[in-house]
Design an enzyme around this catalytic site. Structure first.
Site, short mmCIF file in Angstrom:
data_model
loop_
_atom_site.label_atom_id
_atom_site.label_comp_id
_atom_site.label_asym_id
_atom_site.label_seq_id
_atom_site.Cartn_x
_atom_site.Cartn_y
_atom_site.Cartn_z
N ASP A 181 -8.62 -6.41 -4.53
CA ASP A 181 -8.26 -5.07 -4.02
C ASP A 181 -8.93 -4.01 -4.90
O ASP A 181 -8.63 -3.89 -6.08
CB ASP A 181 -6.73 -4.92 -4.08
CG ASP A 181 -6.23 -3.58 -3.56
OD1 ASP A 181 -7.05 -2.71 -3.21
OD2 ASP A 181 -4.99 -3.42 -3.49
N HIS A 207 -7.88 -5.17 -0.30
CA HIS A 207 -6.63 -4.42 -0.28
C HIS A 207 -5.69 -4.96 0.80
O HIS A 207 -4.47 -5.04 0.62
CB HIS A 207 -6.92 -2.94 -0.04
CG HIS A 207 -5.70 -2.11 0.09
ND1 HIS A 207 -4.78 -1.99 -0.93
CD2 HIS A 207 -5.21 -1.38 1.13
CE1 HIS A 207 -3.79 -1.20 -0.52
NE2 HIS A 207 -4.01 -0.84 0.72
N SER A 224 0.83 -1.19 0.00
CA SER A 224 0.00 0.00 0.00
C SER A 224 0.88 1.26 0.00
O SER A 224 1.79 1.37 -0.82
CB SER A 224 -0.92 -0.06 1.22
OG SER A 224 -1.93 0.89 1.13
#
Lengths: 362, 197
Positions: free
Chosen positions: A308, A341, A143
């Site tokens: 995601d 995610h 991320s």
């Protein structure tokens, strides 16, 4: 495994991309394993938005966010590698940020310099210099941590041998920014926010922070994962944590949001979401991703997850295709991921083998 | 991949070129070409465990479907593309061939010949062929567009593609008098080096 946690003072000026500067700063840092004599086994692990330096092992009842990946014989084998995990500047787990005091002894609150991902890289470069590390064997993260890893490979190509970019993107999308702005607005509109000076009034906008995290949390999960885990199950009356909760998913978000609001700082939340919003690796390269990637000398691994929706697989593919175009050694692995995610945080055999093979290949 | 087969492909790959291997498997061909021809190789592989093996060998790989991947490869620039034993697995082999020759100047295609006498024999007795180079039964095979040597050469002709070189191989990956004489009957495998006319 040798584990150390240190607050490291960097007593030099950090010039931020915004034009602001920090005269000196502290970085809360975890160390796992040992640096070898040649100092060529160092791995930098970059945490995501609300993560911390605590990546592995159990401490105060909490397990590190990548515990299943870092340790002896694990994905990043600490028998071989020396892992460093730094709490990012601007965060609230010990590194300099809104909770720290400026040179006049005043708390920064909402006046901490607005940082960018590149500033984190600069701060960690200064840390590496202090530790005598000239080249990372690997910089890896998921991320926002993946964006940071990418920035490392672009900013200091000679210092990065391999780079792992997990569940990330070359830039945040309009939708990412929009969701972050709703989260910030919810915090700002909390009556206890006091324009970010809440601590001066012994208050904290916990209600706003909780609601912001609840929204954020939804973006980290996938619709399928939520359906499988919670479906339309109703919450037991005796374990309801809020009165008007009907469904399990509501109770779960109430619980998670509440817990988060107790341990996170609202000014950090606002600052860090803005760091994310500002990220665009092609900024300064005429918006050309290829031009930005041209600098890279590291071998690159990009991993995306089909579940995601925050940074969809097209984001990962885009980095890989642009890299190939400019003749970089880049691989792309696409996994379903059961956790949306957040899948990059969870152990999965194929995922861990991919990372391990990438790290250990000659 | 058989070493005889690798040697044949190797001959057609110039030194220091940028090579794309579609359906690269565990990356052994690209690893071989990296060692012998110093190629800058890149693979596409849909199977995660094979792609992970590429990572172990330090061969860059993109784990995706060739049909999907090729569409996104439009503005990439390779010297040569290899499609070893995978054209028959594609949804649109004809479009794929044209796309490949947008990405690279030349392309090496190898394919199992469905008109090999052993296939004909199986069909004569009313069974779907299960042969040395088509070992998987019909209900499990990934081969959805099998063709014969004659079919493939016709397609190249229709698409205005020029076959620079070709080899007809028997089951032992060797050329023989028979495979040269009647390739569509005796060759188990066709190997082609193609470019646009």
């Amino acid at each position: 495994m040798i584990v150390e946690t240190k607050k490291i003072l960097i007593d030099s000026k950090l010039k931020c991309a915004s034009g602001d500067a920090l005269e000196s700063f502290e970085l809360m840092t975890d160390f796992y394993g040992e640096l070898n004599e040649r100092k060529d086994n160092a791995v930098l692990v970059c945490h995501a938005f609300s993560g911390s330096h605590h990546a592995a092992g159990k401490r105060d009842g909490n397990i590190g966010w990548w515990d299943e990946f870092i340790g002896p014989d694990k994905t990043i084998d600490t028998n071989r590698f020396f892992v460093i995990s730094v709490n990012n500047l601007g965060s609230c787990f010990g590194s300099s940020g809104p909770l720290s005091k400026d040179k006049n002894g005043e708390r920064f609150n909402n006046n901490f310099p607005q940082l960018e991902v590149i500033d984190w890289v600069e701060s960690q470069k200064m840390l590496a210099d202090k530790l005598g590390i000239k080249k990372w064997h690997l910089v890896i993260g998921g991320s926002l941590g993946g964006m940071q890893s990418l920035q490392w490979a672009v900013s200091y190509p000679k210092m990065v041998k391999k780079v792992g970019i997990l569940a990330a993107a070359a830039k945040t999308s309009s939708q990412n920014i929009a969701l972050n702005e709703v989260e910030r607005e919810v915090i700002r509109k909390d009556n206890d926010f006091n324009d970010g000076k809440y601590l001066e009034f012994n208050k904290s906008p916990v209600k706003g922070l909780k609601a912001a995290r609840m929204l954020g949390h939804i973006t980290y999960l996938s619709a399928k994962n939520m359906d499988l885990r919670f479906g339309r199950k109703l919450q037991n009356t005796d374990s309801k944590i809020a009165e008007d909760v009907d469904f399990e998913i509501e109770n779960y978000l109430q619980y998670k949001g509440g817990k988060f609001a107790e341990s996170f700082d609202a000014n950090s939340y606002i600052l860090l979401t803005k760091v994310m919003d500002k990220f665009d690796i092609a900024h300064g390269y005429d918006d050309s991703l290829e031009a930005a990637l041209e600098n890279i000398t590291a071998e690159v691994l990009v991993v995306s997850f089909t579940s995601d929706w925050m940074f969809p697989t097209s984001n990962g593919k885009e980095i890989c295709l642009a890299s190939i175009k400019v003749n970089k050694k880049c691989s792309y692995i696409e996994l379903e991921g059961e956790h949306g995610h957040d899948s990059f945080l969870y152990p999965n055999e194929d995922y861990q083998i991919a990372i391990k093979n990438f790290i250990e290949s000659k | 991949m058989k070493s005889d087969f690798k040697r044949i492909i190797e001959k057609w790959i110039p030194q220091n070129t940028k090579v794309l291997d579609l359906g690269c498997g565990d990356g052994d061909l690209l690893e071989h070409l990296k060692d012998s021809k110093n190629v800058n190789g890149f693979g596409i592989e849909i199977d995660i465990s094979k792609a992970n093996e590429c990572l172990r060998r330090n061969i860059p790989v993109m784990q995706c479907d060739i049909d999907e991947g090729i569409k996104e490869f439009n503005d990439l620039d390779f010297d040569i593309t290899i499609m070893a034993n995978s054209i028959q697995c594609l949804k649109n082999p004809n479009l794929a061939l044209q796309n490949i020759l947008n990405i690279s100047n030349k392309c090496i295609v190898t394919l199992p010949n469905f008109a090999h006498w052993s296939c004909r024999l199986d069909l004569f007795f009313g069974k779907m062929p299960v042969t040395k180079n088509l070992p998987v039964p019909w209900y499990e095979t990934k081969n959805i567009h099998l063709c014969t040597i004659k079919d493939f050469e016709e397609l190249c002709n229709n698409l205005d593609l020029y076959v620079i070189e070709k080899l007809y191989l028997n089951n032992n990956f060797k050329e023989s008098t028979l495979t040269k004489l009647l390739p569509n009957l005796f060759a188990a495998e066709g190997v082609y080096l193609i470019e646009r006319k």
